[in-house]
Design an enzyme around this catalytic site. Structure first.
Site, PDB file in Angstrom:
ATOM      1  N   ASN A 157      48.337  38.797  35.704  1.00  0.00           N
ATOM      2  CA  ASN A 157      47.997  38.753  34.414  1.00  0.00           C
ATOM      3  C   ASN A 157      47.074  40.142  34.091  1.00  0.00           C
ATOM      4  O   ASN A 157      47.467  40.455  32.974  1.00  0.00           O
ATOM      5  CB  ASN A 157      46.902  37.662  34.481  1.00  0.00           C
ATOM      6  N   GLY A 233      43.920  35.618  43.105  1.00  0.00           N
ATOM      7  CA  GLY A 233      45.016  34.561  42.565  1.00  0.00           C
ATOM      8  C   GLY A 233      44.432  33.283  42.422  1.00  0.00           C
ATOM      9  O   GLY A 233      43.082  32.980  42.608  1.00  0.00           O
ATOM     10  N   THR A 235      43.066  29.328  43.529  1.00  0.00           N
ATOM     11  CA  THR A 235      42.449  28.705  44.443  1.00  0.00           C
ATOM     12  C   THR A 235      43.311  28.235  45.759  1.00  0.00           C
ATOM     13  O   THR A 235      42.996  28.151  46.779  1.00  0.00           O
ATOM     14  CB  THR A 235      41.421  27.854  44.189  1.00  0.00           C
ATOM     15  N   GLU A 255      39.306  36.553  45.388  1.00  0.00           N
ATOM     16  CA  GLU A 255      38.810  36.014  44.147  1.00  0.00           C
ATOM     17  C   GLU A 255      39.851  35.264  43.397  1.00  0.00           C
ATOM     18  O   GLU A 255      40.810  35.793  43.344  1.00  0.00           O
ATOM     19  CB  GLU A 255      38.740  37.569  43.520  1.00  0.00           C
ATOM     20  N   CYS A 289      41.235  34.738  34.651  1.00  0.00           N
ATOM     21  CA  CYS A 289      40.484  33.548  35.535  1.00  0.00           C
ATOM     22  C   CYS A 289      38.963  33.356  35.048  1.00  0.00           C
ATOM     23  O   CYS A 289      38.349  32.288  35.157  1.00  0.00           O
ATOM     24  CB  CYS A 289      40.345  34.353  36.997  1.00  0.00           C
TER      25      CYS A 289
END
Length: 488
Positions: A157, A233, A235, A255, A289
């Site tokens: 992204n 990326g 979870t 993260e 995110c």
């Protein structure tokens, strides 16, 4: 710049390891997000490529770690300067390959330049402390040293920015890096980066770039020569990486996803809140995110807030960013489009009201506002990763806190109120790594440590002084002028 008429680049169909090489894993088409058209090809690394790259990284990394700090800093500064001069190329690929609108691609490139300049300052920071000793004549030095070889697994992204936030500080602090960009952003987030550092004078083997999918990432994570993993990326994938690294006693920073609450109190500036909400919910098609994924609004202002947000959503232009100015481009692929639409439709079926949006033309999804969303609906509980703003009402501050904390995620949040004391007290009760008052949750200042709580992070942080902790390990060295006589 038209990719169909430019000369074939050196990276076409290749991976970067010991220079540009043909990958054992073959190639994959690089496709335009908006149209699906083939733009180029990228090499796909397999386990054999991963093993060879890590062997080279181990050899090259030792010499790089021993390189004087000013020389390491100089390479990072040259990379920053080169990125500025090549910004048009990076922006072009970010728009075509990743579906970014041009202003987003411009911002991402500029922010990455800033990250490089900041990383270049890391090697000259204090690298340790001196401690006293109870033993006469002993000197105790505690110092930071490179971790070794860092595997960086970056998302699609914000592929340039989110890859470089690990690559740049890791290199600056003396580590070797193997970067695995997502195959959907292999050029923007990987192949152009490899050429950038090669031209900046980084020694061969210190940075290698291996585009690939899950199998490539798994090989990189589990390999004995990988000393640390930095993953950004989902979870679900992050849990597996964390488990593998834990078993191997390997340093890892994760993260991960978010389902971020934007809390609107009854005294909020509703026009300002709606503006922040539209940006936080719809920027880059909601594929962030930190997206404002849950809009928690006091019942007394919920209808007015929904109207103002819907009006902003309806004014946004959706289309192909490579063929004219638009506010929203395409979702990254058909699978993601189906997921977003499925969440919207399931929530409507469960009782939510569609105020605007909820339709799409291929991968172009209209910005969507839902009201009447309850915690039992998919639009509340799931990370949508699309341009959807679900609104849930509350009556008390305690209820707002309970709703916000009623998610496994804990990345970011925003609070809108004219009473800064009330908002600050509310912020202290939220289980999120970042809270922004009278703003929206999509914020990143690179001098400030960044990270989440709960299912959004492994607890590590990126940025500012946190990079020293993240991309080094420590060593205690004690010295004596001559041996001490012991009783044995």
């Amino acid at each position: 710049m038209d990719a169909s008429t430019t000369p074939t680049p050196a990276w076409a169909g290749k991976i970067y390891t010991n220079g540009w090489q043909v990958a054992h894993g073959g190639t994959q088409d690089v496709r335009e997000a908006a149209t699906g058209a083939v733009l180029a090809s990228a090499g796909l690394a397999d386990r054999e490529d991963v093993d060879a790259a890590l062997q080279r990284a181990r050899e090259a990394g030792a010499a790089w770690a021993a390189t004087p700090f000013d020389q390491r800093a100089a390479v990072i500064r040259r990379a920053a300067a080169l990125l500025e001069t090549r910004s048009a190329e990076f922006i072009h690929w970010n728009v075509r390959e990743c579906g970014s609108i041009e202003p987003k691609a411009q911002w991402e490139t500029h922010a990455t330049v800033e990250q490089l300049w900041m990383a270049a300052a890391l090697p000259m920071q204090a690298d340790g402390l001196q401690f006293p000793s109870a033993l006469p004549g002993r000197s105790n030095s505690w110092r930071r040293v490179p971790v070794g070889t860092v595997a960086v697994i970056a998302p699609w992204n914000f592929p340039l920015l989110l890859g470089m936030r690990s690559v740049a500080p890791a290199l600056a602090l003396g580590n070797a890096v193997v970067l695995k960009p997502d195959v959907q952003s292999a050029v923007t987030g990987g192949l152009l980066v490899a050429q950038l550092f090669a031209d900046a004078g980084l020694p061969p083997g210190v940075l290698q770039v291996l585009p690939g999918g899950a199998e490539t990432g798994d090989a990189l994570v589990r390999h004995a020569l990988t000393d640390m993993v930095s993953f950004t990326g989902s979870t679900a994938v992050g849990r597996g990486i964390g488990e593998a690294c834990g078993r191997a006693l390997k340093k890892v920073i994760l993260e991960l996803g978010g389902n971020n609450a934007m809390i609107v109190l009854p005294d909020a500036d509703l026009d300002g809140a709606a503006s922040c909400a539209a940006w936080g919910a719809f920027l880059h098609q909601g594929q962030i995110c930190m997206q404002a994924g849950r809009h928690l609004v006091h019942r007394s202002v919920a209808n007015a807030y929904a109207e103002k947000l819907a009006a902003r959503a309806q004014a946004l232009v959706v289309g192909d960013p490579a063929r004219g100015p638009v506010h929203l481009g395409p979702l990254i692929n058909d699978r993601q489009t189906a997921k977003v639409h499925g969440i919207v439709q399931a929530s409507i079926a469960a009782g939510a009201t569609l105020v605007t949006g909820g339709t799409h033309d291929g991968r172009f999804y209209r910005p969507t506002v839902l009201t009447g969303v309850t915690p039992q609906m998919p639009a509340f509980g799931e990370e949508i990763f699309g341009p959807v703003a679900p609104i849930t009402v509350f009556d008390t501050d305690e209820e707002a806190v309970a709703l916000a904390n009623g998610s496994d995620y804990g990345l970011a949040a925003a609070i809108h109120s004219a009473d800064l004391g009330r908002a600050t007290a509310l912020a202290a009760r939220l289980k999120t790594g970042m809270v922004h008052i009278n703003d929206q949750p999509v914020n990143n200042e690179f001098q400030v440590p960044f990270g989440g709580m709960g299912a959004s992070s492994s607890g590590g942080r990126f940025g500012g002084p946190a990079n020293l902790e993240t991309f080094t390990t420590t060593q205690w060295v004690s010295t004596l002028a001559k041996p001490v006589p012991y009783p044995f």
